[in-house]
Design an enzyme around this catalytic site. Structure first.
Site, PDB file in Angstrom:
ATOM      1  N   CYS A 121       0.804  -1.230   0.000  1.00 27.29           N
ATOM      2  CA  CYS A 121       0.000   0.000   0.000  1.00 27.29           C
ATOM      3  C   CYS A 121       0.832   1.273   0.000  1.00 27.29           C
ATOM      4  CB  CYS A 121      -0.962  -0.009   1.194  1.00 27.29           C
ATOM      5  SG  CYS A 121      -0.162   0.052   2.812  1.00 27.29           S
ATOM      6  N   HIS A 159      -2.079   1.232   7.033  1.00 25.36           N
ATOM      7  CA  HIS A 159      -2.536   1.153   5.647  1.00 25.36           C
ATOM      8  C   HIS A 159      -2.847   2.553   5.152  1.00 25.36           C
ATOM      9  CE1 HIS A 159      -4.091  -1.006   2.141  1.00 25.36           C
ATOM     10  NE2 HIS A 159      -5.084  -0.131   2.120  1.00 25.36           N
ATOM     11  N   HIS A 213      -6.170   1.961  -3.624  1.00 27.11           N
ATOM     12  CA  HIS A 213      -5.132   1.451  -2.722  1.00 27.11           C
ATOM     13  C   HIS A 213      -4.753   0.030  -3.112  1.00 27.11           C
ATOM     14  CE1 HIS A 213      -8.066  -1.010  -0.131  1.00 27.11           C
ATOM     15  NE2 HIS A 213      -8.787  -0.483  -1.097  1.00 27.11           N
TER      16      HIS A 213
END
Length: 210
Positions: A113, A165, A182
């Site tokens: 990510c 994340h 993402h």
């Protein structure tokens, strides 16, 4: 050589594209949008010096009260420039859709990510830290209502409220729900609504780095 007001707009927009950074928003004048750039009188000397340094030109300070119409034009040019940059940024991000997730990966063969976000921004000469927790330290924190394309959204996937994340705001869907692009561990690079049953529970906050 002295430049015209239109020349100032061209110089500042060129600086914007080159540095991939946005100018500070000011909301003192009601008719300007929240994204408008309206120089305050007390800041004009500093701004003039910066322009002179970058462009090696002599630029006359602008009286914002007498030249408000010129500021409206400048706001419009800068706003269009910012929109264009964001459009290019998202188009680059979309080229990664379908790329598989790989922990520690940094290429289109497999990417995690934070590497995905970093790679997209790097394309436009904007360097971000390698890991999501450090990326979360950049920029200005904003609400989801304020969030727009190109902003970053952060999540805690391991509990404890710690960033683990990150994604890039892609826009809003037909229901007005914020979406983000993402690299997810299960599906690779995808576009997901922030209200997703998994991600919605783990969302922390959004930040503006542009």
């Amino acid at each position: 050589m002295k430049t015209s007001l239109l020349g100032m707009a061209t110089i500042i927009c060129t600086m914007f594209i080159t540095s991939c950074s946005s100018l500070t928003s000011v909301s003192e004048v009601k008719e300007y949008s929240s994204r408008s750039f309206v120089p305050q009188t007390r800041l004009m000397e500093t701004q003039t010096k910066l322009i002179n340094k970058r462009a090696n030109l002599e630029v006359e300070p602008v009286n914002t009260k007498e030249e408000s119409s010129s500021m409206v034009l400048l706001n419009s040019v800068l706003d269009e420039t910012n929109n264009l940059f964001t459009e290019f940024l998202l188009k680059e991000a979309e080229t990664y859709i379908g790329t598989p997730y790989r922990y520690g990966g940094t290429t289109r063969n497999g990417i995690d990510c934070s590497a995905f976000v970093r790679s997209v921004f790097e394309t436009f000469n904007m360097n971000l830290p390698r890991v999501s927790a450090d990326q979360a330290k950049e920029g200005q924190r904003i609400s989801t209502d304020e969030a727009r394309e190109g902003d970053l959204v952060f999540f805690a996937t391991r509990g404890g409220g710690r960033v683990s994340h990150v994604g890039i705001v892609h826009g809003r869907n037909e229901n007005g729900v914020l979406t983000f692009i993402h690299s997810s561990t299960s599906q690779g690079v995808i576009i997901t609504p922030i209200t997703d049953s998994y991600w919605g529970k783990r969302f922390l906050y959004a930040k503006r780095v542009l």
